[in-house]
Write a protein that holds these residues in place. Sequence first.
Motif, PDB file in Angstrom:
ATOM      1  N   LYS A 247      -5.691  10.271   6.229  1.00  0.00           N
ATOM      2  CA  LYS A 247      -3.886  10.680   6.745  1.00  0.00           C
ATOM      3  C   LYS A 247      -3.626   9.092   6.777  1.00  0.00           C
ATOM      4  N   ARG A 248      -3.832   8.438   7.541  1.00  0.00           N
ATOM      5  CA  ARG A 248      -3.808   6.938   8.264  1.00  0.00           C
ATOM      6  C   ARG A 248      -3.423   6.035   7.566  1.00  0.00           C
ATOM      7  N   VAL A 249      -4.260   6.525   6.139  1.00  0.00           N
ATOM      8  CA  VAL A 249      -5.026   5.120   4.890  1.00  0.00           C
ATOM      9  C   VAL A 249      -2.983   5.501   4.156  1.00  0.00           C
ATOM     10  N   THR A 250      -3.098   6.952   4.061  1.00  0.00           N
ATOM     11  CA  THR A 250      -1.836   7.284   3.376  1.00  0.00           C
ATOM     12  C   THR A 250      -0.538   6.820   3.773  1.00  0.00           C
ATOM     13  N   SER A 251      -0.393   6.696   5.139  1.00  0.00           N
ATOM     14  CA  SER A 251       0.667   6.583   5.816  1.00  0.00           C
ATOM     15  C   SER A 251       1.122   4.916   5.800  1.00  0.00           C
ATOM     16  N   PHE A 252      -0.539   4.554   5.971  1.00  0.00           N
ATOM     17  CA  PHE A 252      -0.002   3.234   5.694  1.00  0.00           C
ATOM     18  C   PHE A 252      -0.035   2.696   4.225  1.00  0.00           C
ATOM     19  N   ALA A 253      -0.071   3.180   3.311  1.00  0.00           N
ATOM     20  CA  ALA A 253       0.403   2.914   1.724  1.00  0.00           C
ATOM     21  C   ALA A 253       2.316   3.520   1.831  1.00  0.00           C
ATOM     22  N   GLY A 254       2.769   4.115   2.914  1.00  0.00           N
ATOM     23  CA  GLY A 254       3.869   4.684   2.571  1.00  0.00           C
ATOM     24  C   GLY A 254       3.841   6.358   2.209  1.00  0.00           C
ATOM     25  N   LEU A 255       2.408   6.640   1.373  1.00  0.00           N
ATOM     26  CA  LEU A 255       3.018   8.033   0.669  1.00  0.00           C
ATOM     27  C   LEU A 255       3.085   9.405   1.497  1.00  0.00           C
ATOM     28  N   ASP A 256       3.110   8.994   2.906  1.00  0.00           N
ATOM     29  CA  ASP A 256       3.232  10.653   3.614  1.00  0.00           C
ATOM     30  C   ASP A 256       4.536  11.003   3.023  1.00  0.00           C
ATOM     31  N   LYS A 265      12.667  24.149  14.464  1.00  0.00           N
ATOM     32  CA  LYS A 265      12.820  24.498  13.081  1.00  0.00           C
ATOM     33  C   LYS A 265      12.059  23.295  12.282  1.00  0.00           C
ATOM     34  N   GLY A 266      11.031  22.816  11.305  1.00  0.00           N
ATOM     35  CA  GLY A 266      11.188  21.751  10.478  1.00  0.00           C
ATOM     36  C   GLY A 266      11.311  21.472   9.668  1.00  0.00           C
ATOM     37  N   LYS A 267      11.119  20.897   8.598  1.00  0.00           N
ATOM     38  CA  LYS A 267      11.896  20.382   7.640  1.00  0.00           C
ATOM     39  C   LYS A 267      11.104  18.957   6.851  1.00  0.00           C
ATOM     40  N   ARG A 268       9.992  19.396   6.329  1.00  0.00           N
ATOM     41  CA  ARG A 268       9.497  17.771   5.293  1.00  0.00           C
ATOM     42  C   ARG A 268      10.312  17.116   4.471  1.00  0.00           C
ATOM     43  N   LEU A 269      10.436  15.905   4.214  1.00  0.00           N
ATOM     44  CA  LEU A 269      11.456  14.504   4.043  1.00  0.00           C
ATOM     45  C   LEU A 269      10.334  14.399   2.589  1.00  0.00           C
ATOM     46  N   SER A 270      11.223  13.174   2.351  1.00  0.00           N
ATOM     47  CA  SER A 270      10.521  12.701   0.918  1.00  0.00           C
ATOM     48  C   SER A 270       9.575  11.679   1.870  1.00  0.00           C
ATOM     49  N   ILE A 271       9.110  11.249   0.950  1.00  0.00           N
ATOM     50  CA  ILE A 271       7.639   9.531   1.774  1.00  0.00           C
ATOM     51  C   ILE A 271       8.271   8.803   2.474  1.00  0.00           C
ATOM     52  N   THR A 272       7.529   8.332   3.253  1.00  0.00           N
ATOM     53  CA  THR A 272       8.013   7.453   4.704  1.00  0.00           C
ATOM     54  C   THR A 272       8.769   6.289   3.264  1.00  0.00           C
ATOM     55  N   LYS A 273       7.668   5.442   2.415  1.00  0.00           N
ATOM     56  CA  LYS A 273       7.802   4.134   1.757  1.00  0.00           C
ATOM     57  C   LYS A 273       8.343   2.951   2.988  1.00  0.00           C
ATOM     58  N   GLU A 274       7.168   3.631   3.654  1.00  0.00           N
ATOM     59  CA  GLU A 274       6.933   2.375   4.712  1.00  0.00           C
ATOM     60  C   GLU A 274       5.605   2.375   4.556  1.00  0.00           C
ATOM     61  N   GLY A 275       5.409   0.586   4.462  1.00  0.00           N
ATOM     62  CA  GLY A 275       3.592  -0.082   4.858  1.00  0.00           C
ATOM     63  C   GLY A 275       3.424  -0.518   3.678  1.00  0.00           C
ATOM     64  N   SER A 276       2.603  -0.738   2.501  1.00  0.00           N
ATOM     65  CA  SER A 276       2.527  -1.084   1.656  1.00  0.00           C
ATOM     66  C   SER A 276       3.283  -1.324   0.352  1.00  0.00           C
ATOM     67  N   ARG A 277       4.298  -1.287   0.291  1.00  0.00           N
ATOM     68  CA  ARG A 277       4.735  -1.052  -1.252  1.00  0.00           C
ATOM     69  C   ARG A 277       4.388  -1.392  -2.885  1.00  0.00           C
ATOM     70  N   LEU A 278       3.026  -2.809  -2.556  1.00  0.00           N
ATOM     71  CA  LEU A 278       2.372  -3.189  -3.550  1.00  0.00           C
ATOM     72  C   LEU A 278       1.043  -1.889  -3.712  1.00  0.00           C
ATOM     73  N   LEU A 279       0.185  -0.987  -2.827  1.00  0.00           N
ATOM     74  CA  LEU A 279      -1.000  -0.432  -2.537  1.00  0.00           C
ATOM     75  C   LEU A 279       0.099   0.617  -3.200  1.00  0.00           C
ATOM     76  N   ARG A 280       1.174   1.618  -3.024  1.00  0.00           N
ATOM     77  CA  ARG A 280       1.557   2.517  -3.668  1.00  0.00           C
ATOM     78  C   ARG A 280       1.726   2.648  -5.291  1.00  0.00           C
ATOM     79  N   TRP A 281       2.762   0.827  -5.221  1.00  0.00           N
ATOM     80  CA  TRP A 281       2.984   1.454  -7.072  1.00  0.00           C
ATOM     81  C   TRP A 281       1.229   1.128  -7.489  1.00  0.00           C
ATOM     82  N   ALA A 282       0.232   1.073  -7.017  1.00  0.00           N
ATOM     83  CA  ALA A 282      -0.983   0.443  -7.865  1.00  0.00           C
ATOM     84  C   ALA A 282      -1.464   1.864  -7.767  1.00  0.00           C
TER      85      ALA A 282
END
Length: 343
Positions: A247-256, A265-282
């Motif tokens: 879970k921490r790895v996916t957070s680092f990649a901004g994929l969480d 009341k809770g609501k899921r949002l889109s991915i955070t896109k915070e962290g390594s953009r290059l890793l997310r792209w790969a």
Amino acid sequence: MKFIGVDLHKKTISLCVVAVVGGKRQVVSRKRFKCEAPAKIRAFFEKQGSFQMVVEATANYEWFLLLIEDLADRCVLAHPKKLRVIAECKHKSDKIDAQVLAEFLAVDMIPEAYRPSPRIRQYRVLVRHRRWIQGRITSLKCKLRDKAAHYNADIAELFTAKGEKHLAEIAMSHADRFQTAQLLALLHHCQEQMEAVDVELRRFAKTAPGIEREARAVLQTTPEVGPVTIDVVLSELGDWRRFRSAKRVTSFAGLDPGYRESDGKGKRLSITKEGSRLLRWAMIETAWRLVHKYQRWKHIFTTLQKNTGSKKKAIVGVARRLLCVMFAMLRDGKAYRLEAVAA
């Protein structure tokens, strides 16, 4: 023991020295230097005696740490995103920022950031430079295709020897011909640079320590994962053992996915896109290759697409699953197993 907060900028550096007297924090001194005077900065720290120091993880912190870390009892790299108290302060200045850092350090409340090793920093420079050159190549190819399309002469083999001959035979205006020649020259230059970077990355891989070589061998067993993706994963994650969970790895990649809750009341949002953009792209690029060639991954993709109603959300889910699998492989030192990819 003194606690020194450092507000570091490109041209100036502000320092605040705090001491704990009778259980209360007191400002002992403040100082401001120009970054072009490292001798004066080091002389100031040499006079402080026993001290701990904190600086935010900005883009240019490394030279400063190398300058004074042998003098400090402890050097702390603060996570700027988590230390929001400074960003949210109404009365913000370099002097206040340095003081807040020093006081937080005195009570051991600094959220620490990861400081890559010298090898990982070099690795990231090479990998990110490769990605930058690839971006330039892609941009130049798009411009050349657009130029050919202006004359209804774009062909699939435009960037082969046959394609360049075809491009030279197009009846263009003088200005367009001049621009095309310039673009082709830039393209050839960037392609030569790309070859040089690939050679340097292969040379760099040969000097890897044992744990990095083992990690590379493990990742090579993943389908549709080649040297480029492996370089991105290893350089961006750095020491993957610092992550306590997938879970921490996916957070680092901004994929969480983000999450917001109010009044129960809770609501899921889109991915955070915070962290390594290059890793997310790969991860997303590799995920697309997997879903097109492997039935198990395609099944995961189609299931997520039905549940989310979106191809983009589904492929992000596949990329997140893939990153978790690769992290587990690195953590356990085990090769890829298709059976381990649960639907």
